[in-house]
Design a protein around this motif. Structure first.
Motif, PDB file in Angstrom:
ATOM      1  N   ILE A   5     -21.842  11.809 -22.020  1.00 50.83           N
ATOM      2  CA  ILE A   5     -21.588  10.660 -22.883  1.00 50.83           C
ATOM      3  C   ILE A   5     -22.180   9.437 -22.196  1.00 50.83           C
ATOM      4  O   ILE A   5     -21.905   9.184 -21.020  1.00 50.83           O
ATOM      5  CB  ILE A   5     -20.084  10.467 -23.138  1.00 50.83           C
ATOM      6  N   LEU A   6     -23.020   8.701 -22.926  1.00 49.16           N
ATOM      7  CA  LEU A   6     -23.647   7.504 -22.386  1.00 49.16           C
ATOM      8  C   LEU A   6     -23.269   6.308 -23.239  1.00 49.16           C
ATOM      9  O   LEU A   6     -22.953   6.448 -24.424  1.00 49.16           O
ATOM     10  CB  LEU A   6     -25.177   7.655 -22.381  1.00 49.16           C
ATOM     11  N   GLU A   7     -23.292   5.130 -22.633  1.00 53.16           N
ATOM     12  CA  GLU A   7     -22.997   3.896 -23.354  1.00 53.16           C
ATOM     13  C   GLU A   7     -24.188   2.962 -23.235  1.00 53.16           C
ATOM     14  O   GLU A   7     -24.750   2.799 -22.160  1.00 53.16           O
ATOM     15  CB  GLU A   7     -21.755   3.235 -22.775  1.00 53.16           C
ATOM     16  N   GLY A   8     -24.579   2.385 -24.365  1.00 54.59           N
ATOM     17  CA  GLY A   8     -25.731   1.506 -24.356  1.00 54.59           C
ATOM     18  C   GLY A   8     -25.698   0.522 -25.508  1.00 54.59           C
ATOM     19  O   GLY A   8     -24.697   0.388 -26.204  1.00 54.59           O
ATOM     20  N   VAL A   9     -26.810  -0.160 -25.706  1.00 55.60           N
ATOM     21  CA  VAL A   9     -26.929  -1.204 -26.720  1.00 55.60           C
ATOM     22  C   VAL A   9     -27.940  -0.749 -27.767  1.00 55.60           C
ATOM     23  O   VAL A   9     -29.000  -0.219 -27.436  1.00 55.60           O
ATOM     24  CB  VAL A   9     -27.396  -2.527 -26.070  1.00 55.60           C
ATOM     25  N   VAL A  10     -27.600  -0.974 -29.047  1.00 54.70           N
ATOM     26  CA  VAL A  10     -28.502  -0.606 -30.136  1.00 54.70           C
ATOM     27  C   VAL A  10     -29.698  -1.553 -30.107  1.00 54.70           C
ATOM     28  O   VAL A  10     -29.553  -2.772 -30.128  1.00 54.70           O
ATOM     29  CB  VAL A  10     -27.777  -0.682 -31.492  1.00 54.70           C
ATOM     30  N   VAL A  11     -30.905  -0.971 -30.057  1.00 54.90           N
ATOM     31  CA  VAL A  11     -32.135  -1.744 -30.009  1.00 54.90           C
ATOM     32  C   VAL A  11     -32.793  -1.777 -31.387  1.00 54.90           C
ATOM     33  O   VAL A  11     -33.353  -2.783 -31.790  1.00 54.90           O
ATOM     34  CB  VAL A  11     -33.102  -1.148 -28.965  1.00 54.90           C
ATOM     35  N   SER A  12     -32.705  -0.663 -32.117  1.00 55.71           N
ATOM     36  CA  SER A  12     -33.342  -0.582 -33.425  1.00 55.71           C
ATOM     37  C   SER A  12     -32.509   0.312 -34.332  1.00 55.71           C
ATOM     38  O   SER A  12     -31.940   1.317 -33.887  1.00 55.71           O
ATOM     39  CB  SER A  12     -34.751  -0.005 -33.287  1.00 55.71           C
TER      40      SER A  12
END
Length: 82
Positions: A5-12
């Motif tokens: 499970i990874l956490e990140g920011v929506v880019v597109s």
């Protein structure tokens, strides 16, 4: 084997049922011992298109079976509020 499970920011989110998530991690430089940021973009499957117009939102993604040539991740439901 457990799924990652990874956490990140929506880019597109311009594609249909797919979002691009940028995940950053900190690694230590082998010589200078300073922590530097490394980032990677993942294509994640979003069946309900819940992230329409939500670029910049934090989201959690989970490993899944290959859904296309580039998509091996899916958006977690609880990640919508993260």
């Amino acid at each position: 084997m457990p799924k990652r499970i990874l956490e990140g920011v929506v880019v597109s989110d311009k594609m249909d049922k797919t979002i691009v998530v940028k995940v950053e991690r900190r690694v230590q430089h082998p010589i200078y011992k300073k922590f530097i940021r490394r980032s990677k973009k993942y294509h994640a499957h979003d069946e309900t298109n819940a992230f329409k117009g939500k670029v910049g939102q934090k989201v959690r993604i989970c490993e899944c079976r290959p859904l296309s040539r580039t998509k091996n991740w899916e958006v977690l439901v609880e990640g919508a509020n993260a």
